[in-house]
Motif scaffolding. Structure first.
Motif, PDB file in Angstrom:
ATOM      1  N   ILE A   1       0.838  -1.201   0.000  1.00  0.00           N
ATOM      2  CA  ILE A   1       0.000   0.000   0.000  1.00  0.00           C
ATOM      3  C   ILE A   1       0.872   1.249   0.000  1.00  0.00           C
ATOM      4  N   LYS A   2       0.245   2.381  -0.313  1.00  0.00           N
ATOM      5  CA  LYS A   2       0.878   3.701  -0.208  1.00  0.00           C
ATOM      6  C   LYS A   2      -0.248   4.716  -0.125  1.00  0.00           C
ATOM      7  N   PRO A   3       0.017   5.950   0.295  1.00  0.00           N
ATOM      8  CA  PRO A   3      -1.046   6.957   0.344  1.00  0.00           C
ATOM      9  C   PRO A   3      -1.733   7.068  -1.017  1.00  0.00           C
ATOM     10  N   GLY A   4      -3.058   7.016  -1.000  1.00  0.00           N
ATOM     11  CA  GLY A   4      -3.824   7.046  -2.239  1.00  0.00           C
ATOM     12  C   GLY A   4      -4.151   5.662  -2.771  1.00  0.00           C
ATOM     13  N   TRP A   5      -3.452   4.659  -2.291  1.00  0.00           N
ATOM     14  CA  TRP A   5      -3.714   3.260  -2.662  1.00  0.00           C
ATOM     15  C   TRP A   5      -3.665   2.463  -1.355  1.00  0.00           C
ATOM     16  N   ASP A   6      -4.678   2.685  -0.518  1.00  0.00           N
ATOM     17  CA  ASP A   6      -4.617   2.002   0.766  1.00  0.00           C
ATOM     18  C   ASP A   6      -6.001   1.625   1.302  1.00  0.00           C
ATOM     19  N   LEU A   7      -6.652   2.514   2.003  1.00  0.00           N
ATOM     20  CA  LEU A   7      -7.866   2.156   2.733  1.00  0.00           C
ATOM     21  C   LEU A   7      -8.979   1.645   1.807  1.00  0.00           C
ATOM     22  N   ASP A   8      -9.277   2.399   0.748  1.00  0.00           N
ATOM     23  CA  ASP A   8     -10.342   1.974  -0.167  1.00  0.00           C
ATOM     24  C   ASP A   8      -9.995   0.649  -0.844  1.00  0.00           C
ATOM     25  N   ILE A   9      -8.717   0.479  -1.154  1.00  0.00           N
ATOM     26  CA  ILE A   9      -8.268  -0.758  -1.800  1.00  0.00           C
ATOM     27  C   ILE A   9      -8.461  -1.934  -0.851  1.00  0.00           C
ATOM     28  N   LEU A  10      -8.020  -1.752   0.394  1.00  0.00           N
ATOM     29  CA  LEU A  10      -8.148  -2.826   1.381  1.00  0.00           C
ATOM     30  C   LEU A  10      -9.610  -3.136   1.680  1.00  0.00           C
ATOM     31  N   LYS A  11     -10.449  -2.111   1.672  1.00  0.00           N
ATOM     32  CA  LYS A  11     -11.877  -2.347   1.874  1.00  0.00           C
ATOM     33  C   LYS A  11     -12.461  -3.185   0.740  1.00  0.00           C
ATOM     34  N   ALA A  12     -12.035  -2.893  -0.479  1.00  0.00           N
ATOM     35  CA  ALA A  12     -12.508  -3.661  -1.637  1.00  0.00           C
ATOM     36  C   ALA A  12     -12.092  -5.123  -1.523  1.00  0.00           C
ATOM     37  N   VAL A  13     -10.851  -5.337  -1.071  1.00  0.00           N
ATOM     38  CA  VAL A  13     -10.369  -6.705  -0.888  1.00  0.00           C
ATOM     39  C   VAL A  13     -11.162  -7.397   0.217  1.00  0.00           C
ATOM     40  N   ARG A  14     -11.358  -6.685   1.324  1.00  0.00           N
ATOM     41  CA  ARG A  14     -12.075  -7.284   2.456  1.00  0.00           C
ATOM     42  C   ARG A  14     -13.530  -7.597   2.094  1.00  0.00           C
ATOM     43  N   ASN A  15     -14.150  -6.746   1.287  1.00  0.00           N
ATOM     44  CA  ASN A  15     -15.528  -7.006   0.861  1.00  0.00           C
ATOM     45  C   ASN A  15     -15.629  -8.275   0.024  1.00  0.00           C
ATOM     46  N   LYS A  16     -14.625  -8.488  -0.834  1.00  0.00           N
ATOM     47  CA  LYS A  16     -14.664  -9.684  -1.682  1.00  0.00           C
ATOM     48  C   LYS A  16     -14.207 -10.926  -0.933  1.00  0.00           C
ATOM     49  N   PHE A  17     -13.243 -10.736  -0.006  1.00  0.00           N
ATOM     50  CA  PHE A  17     -12.675 -11.877   0.729  1.00  0.00           C
ATOM     51  C   PHE A  17     -12.847 -11.633   2.231  1.00  0.00           C
ATOM     52  N   PRO A  18     -14.056 -11.804   2.768  1.00  0.00           N
ATOM     53  CA  PRO A  18     -14.326 -11.426   4.168  1.00  0.00           C
ATOM     54  C   PRO A  18     -13.509 -12.191   5.209  1.00  0.00           C
ATOM     55  N   ASP A  19     -13.079 -13.404   4.887  1.00  0.00           N
ATOM     56  CA  ASP A  19     -12.357 -14.211   5.881  1.00  0.00           C
ATOM     57  C   ASP A  19     -10.881 -14.386   5.552  1.00  0.00           C
ATOM     58  N   LEU A  20     -10.388 -13.672   4.559  1.00  0.00           N
ATOM     59  CA  LEU A  20      -9.015 -13.864   4.099  1.00  0.00           C
ATOM     60  C   LEU A  20      -8.008 -13.308   5.106  1.00  0.00           C
ATOM     61  N   PRO A  21      -7.038 -14.125   5.568  1.00  0.00           N
ATOM     62  CA  PRO A  21      -5.945 -13.576   6.385  1.00  0.00           C
ATOM     63  C   PRO A  21      -5.102 -12.640   5.513  1.00  0.00           C
ATOM     64  N   MET A  22      -5.129 -11.362   5.829  1.00  0.00           N
ATOM     65  CA  MET A  22      -4.381 -10.425   4.994  1.00  0.00           C
ATOM     66  C   MET A  22      -3.698  -9.359   5.845  1.00  0.00           C
ATOM     67  N   MET A  23      -2.652  -8.826   5.273  1.00  0.00           N
ATOM     68  CA  MET A  23      -1.885  -7.776   5.929  1.00  0.00           C
ATOM     69  C   MET A  23      -1.550  -6.709   4.910  1.00  0.00           C
ATOM     70  N   ALA A  24      -1.208  -5.518   5.396  1.00  0.00           N
ATOM     71  CA  ALA A  24      -0.839  -4.412   4.522  1.00  0.00           C
ATOM     72  C   ALA A  24       0.616  -4.032   4.784  1.00  0.00           C
ATOM     73  N   ASP A  25       1.375  -3.829   3.701  1.00  0.00           N
ATOM     74  CA  ASP A  25       2.790  -3.466   3.816  1.00  0.00           C
ATOM     75  C   ASP A  25       2.989  -2.075   3.238  1.00  0.00           C
ATOM     76  N   ALA A  26       3.394  -1.142   4.104  1.00  0.00           N
ATOM     77  CA  ALA A  26       3.492   0.268   3.701  1.00  0.00           C
ATOM     78  C   ALA A  26       4.886   0.691   3.277  1.00  0.00           C
ATOM     79  N   ASN A  27       5.903  -0.101   3.611  1.00  0.00           N
ATOM     80  CA  ASN A  27       7.282   0.274   3.264  1.00  0.00           C
ATOM     81  C   ASN A  27       7.577   1.739   3.596  1.00  0.00           C
ATOM     82  N   SER A  28       7.218   2.144   4.828  1.00  0.00           N
ATOM     83  CA  SER A  28       7.577   3.470   5.367  1.00  0.00           C
ATOM     84  C   SER A  28       6.913   4.636   4.653  1.00  0.00           C
ATOM     85  N   ALA A  29       5.715   4.450   4.119  1.00  0.00           N
ATOM     86  CA  ALA A  29       5.083   5.490   3.299  1.00  0.00           C
ATOM     87  C   ALA A  29       4.297   6.528   4.101  1.00  0.00           C
ATOM     88  N   TYR A  30       4.207   6.367   5.448  1.00  0.00           N
ATOM     89  CA  TYR A  30       3.360   7.252   6.255  1.00  0.00           C
ATOM     90  C   TYR A  30       4.181   7.936   7.355  1.00  0.00           C
TER      91      TYR A  30
END
Length: 371
Positions: free
Chosen positions: A167-196
């Protein structure tokens, strides 16, 4: 009993990823790196791999600086000293500051050679006990949300146990929400690589709604102080990656409360010996660890597999199968994942043979050092 190294070879390779890999700090498709090879008087061969990128995006190290440090400093140290156990290599390299990826590339080859001389797998030589390991996959930033969802679906269908999304600013919360909506039980994590930064606390708190396993390295790449402030404001566990480059920094991060999880990358911390020390400390403190990937070829993946057999690696790592990233890997058999599981090889050393045909295809040059 010493490990009598007769010859050391540096092989410069260039391999092309199946598709471009995008993170918050850059995009690339060609991966240049070194395979290190040490040969003893009995003809045993040990292999390691450098993981520095061509540009100093991830850490200050690059392919060129790794070559300089190995050639001008580290290899001479190996030539001048007798080694009886791979743990001594990191001690001998201590006077050389940082340059952990260069150190790891050489130390890994010595570990592989040592295990082969002892007629045991690298996993067993490290003290690992698992016969199989669970693995996840790391997915870079995609041009569209649909492409990301399609890629995740492929990985889910292949049985990967966890999905890491860059993820990075502008490609983060909405993207993760879209993933979570499609995959409600998927074990997932977000990697920011120091972007915040800490200015983004309010934004990052919204990630708590997504039931993430962790957020990896949201703040500065050398920071442990601000991460402690952020972790106190988040329910989601913070995992540190770039900030952890030694046992010492791991201890400080845990003491400060900067994270609840640590990603151990062999190259980032300077080799298997230091990685094992960090693992042992985290085990004593009940801090979950997992093994991160650096888009390695099969040699580096084999080292990651061996390390992950240690007991405190309780979360799936990034060691996806060879075919996920490469048209053809340089080992045989290639690393294969079945339903999110890799069977740990039992053969001596890394447990895989080098594919000479593939090596010849990718090698740009080889330099030989006689001991």
């Amino acid at each position: 009993m010493s490990i009598p190294i007769m010859q050391l070879k540096l092989h410069k390779l260039n391999m092309k990823l199946k598709e471009p890999f995008r993170t918050s700090f850059g995009t690339f498709q060609d991966k240049e790196f070194f395979i290190t090879e040490v040969i003893d008087v009995k003809g045993n061969h040990g292999y390691g791999e450098s993981v520095a990128f061509s540009s100093p995006w991830y850490t200050e190290e690059t392919v060129k600086t790794s070559l300089h440090v190995m050639e001008d400093f580290l290899i001479p140290i190996l030539k001048e000293n007798e080694i009886s156990h791979p743990d001594q290599v990191s001690e001998l390299f201590q006077p050389i500051k940082r340059n952990n990826m260069a150190k790891s590339a050489l130390e890994g080859a010595v570990w592989d050679l040592y295990a082969k001389r002892e007629n045991q797998s690298l996993a067993k030589a490290l003290g690992g006990e698992k016969n199989e390991i669970e693995v996840g996959v790391s997915i870079g930033i995609k041009p569209t949300v649909q492409e990301l969802l399609d890629t995740i679906q492929e990985s889910v269908d292949e049985g990967y146990k966890r999905i890491k999304i860059k993820i990075k600013p502008g490609w983060d919360l909405d993207i993760l929400k879209a993933v979570r909506n499609k995959f409600p039980d998927l074990p997932m994590m977000a990697d920011a690589n120091s972007a915040y930064s800490l200015k983004d606390i309010g934004h990052l708190q919204k990630f708590d709604e997504l039931d993430l396993m962790m957020i990896e390295q949201p703040l500065g790449s050398d920071d442990i102080v601000d991460h402690a402030k952020l972790q106190s404001e988040l329910k989601t566990p913070i995992c540190l990656d770039e900030s952890i480059h030694s046992l010492e920094t791991a201890k400080k991060a845990v003491e400060l409360g900067s994270c609840k999880i640590i990603n151990i990358k062999i190259g980032r911390v300077g080799g298997l010996t230091e990685a094992k020390k960090i693992h042992d400390f985290c085990m004593a403190r009940n801090i979950a660890v997992w093994c991160g990937g650096m888009l390695e070829s099969g040699v580096g993946r084999a080292h990651n597999i061996a390390l992950t057999t240690l007991n405190q690696f309780v979360l799936p790592g990034d060691t996806a199968g060879s075919s996920k990233y490469w048209e053809k890997d340089i080992i045989k058999p290639e690393v294969v994942v079945e339903n999110g599981i890799i069977q740990v090889p039992e053969q001596p050393g890394i447990g895989y043979e080098m594919d000479d045909t593939a090596m010849n295809e990718y090698v740009e040059w080889t330099k030989v050092f006689h001991f």
